[in-house]
Design an enzyme around this catalytic site. Structure first.
Site, PDB file in Angstrom:
ATOM      1  N   THR A 107       0.694  -1.236   0.054  1.00 55.53           N
ATOM      2  CA  THR A 107      -0.095   0.099   0.047  1.00 55.53           C
ATOM      3  C   THR A 107       0.958   1.273  -0.102  1.00 55.53           C
ATOM      4  O   THR A 107       0.294   2.242  -0.333  1.00 55.53           O
ATOM      5  CB  THR A 107      -0.908  -0.016   1.416  1.00 55.53           C
ATOM      6  OG1 THR A 107       0.050  -0.095   2.430  1.00 55.53           O
ATOM      7  CG2 THR A 107      -1.904  -1.170   1.386  1.00 55.53           C
ATOM      8  N   ASP A 199      17.334   0.985  -1.578  1.00 58.32           N
ATOM      9  CA  ASP A 199      16.792   1.123  -0.175  1.00 58.32           C
ATOM     10  C   ASP A 199      17.566   1.689   0.815  1.00 58.32           C
ATOM     11  O   ASP A 199      18.447   0.927   1.087  1.00 58.32           O
ATOM     12  CB  ASP A 199      16.026  -0.420   0.316  1.00 58.32           C
ATOM     13  CG  ASP A 199      15.428  -0.426   1.502  1.00 58.32           C
ATOM     14  OD1 ASP A 199      15.989   0.051   2.599  1.00 58.32           O
ATOM     15  OD2 ASP A 199      14.391  -0.834   1.638  1.00 58.32           O
TER      16      ASP A 199
END
Ligand code: PRP
Ligand code: URA
Length: 208
Positions: A107, A199
């Site tokens: 999400t 990341d």
């Protein structure tokens, strides 16, 4: 409020090394720390000074100092931790809080798991640390958590920011000053900054 992007050849030089996928964990950590220190200098340009008497080997004079107790740094876990030693080089006595948030990979919404802030935080200028400002969901949620404790003055420091993240913080928190070492062009379909550096948490802690 306009965002402040560092515009300096040395900063661009360091960011280019940071982006390289084969930069070592050690060098990556060192660069995040150095860039955090430079960002902190910029963000403290408006810090209030008070006069103190100073005795030099030659004479007495009046010097000016910052009240370090007026500031708190709040890294967003995990990746924000990589910026802490850099900002502490600039202001070693500032208090430190921690906010734990991670981004749900599907999400992209932030999930809160920890919040511990210094006492009297409502009277301090809070400097939030997170190397990546991507969709801005994590940054906005962290700022809301800090504001809910009564804090009035907040600055947000990121190493790389995407336009979406900057716009999100400006929309949700127009009173917050945003400082970034570099503004990248976009986000990909997974919410990663492009060209970015991957990341940040995994690269700082060597977890992938
Ligand atoms: C990264 C980064 C920010 C967030 C940015 O953290 O450090 O906190 O993503 O993305 P956003 O602007 O879209 O919210 P991540 O969730 O990967 O957690 P980590 O620091 O524990 O690796
Ligand atoms: N978080 C990261 O660590 N990197 C990105 O590019 C986006 C979010």
């Amino acid at each position: 409020m306009e965002e402040i992007i560092l515009n300096h050849p040395l900063v661009e030089h360091k960011i280019s090394i940071l982006r390289r996928k084969d930069t070592s964990t050690k060098e990556f950590r060192e660069l995040i720390s150095e860039l955090a220190m430079i960002l902190c200098f910029e963000a403290l340009k408006d810090a209030k000074l008070r006069e103190v008497e100073v005795e030099t080997p030659i004479t007495k004079t009046i010097g000016k100092v910052i009240s370090e107790d007026d500031f708190a740094f709040v890294p967003i876990l995990r990746a924000g931790m990589g910026m802490v030693d850099g900002v502490l080089k600039v202001m070693p006595n500032a208090k430190i809080g921690h906010i734990g948030l991670y981004r749900n990979e599907e999400t992209l919404e932030p999930v809160e798991y920890y919040c511990k802030l210094p006492k009297n935080i409502e009277n301090k200028t809070v400097i939030v640390l997170d190397p990546m400002l991507a969709t801005g969901g994590s940054g906005s949620a962290a700022i809301s958590m800090i504001k809910s404790r009564g804090v009035k003055k907040i600055k947000f420091l990121s190493i790389i920011a995407a336009p979406d993240g900057i716009e999100r913080i400006k929309k949700d928190h127009p009173d917050v000053e945003i400082y970034s070492a570099y503004k990248d062009s976009s986000l990909n379909e997974h919410g990663y900054i492009v060209p970015g550096l991957g990341d940040a948490g995994d690269r700082i802690f060597g977890t992938k």
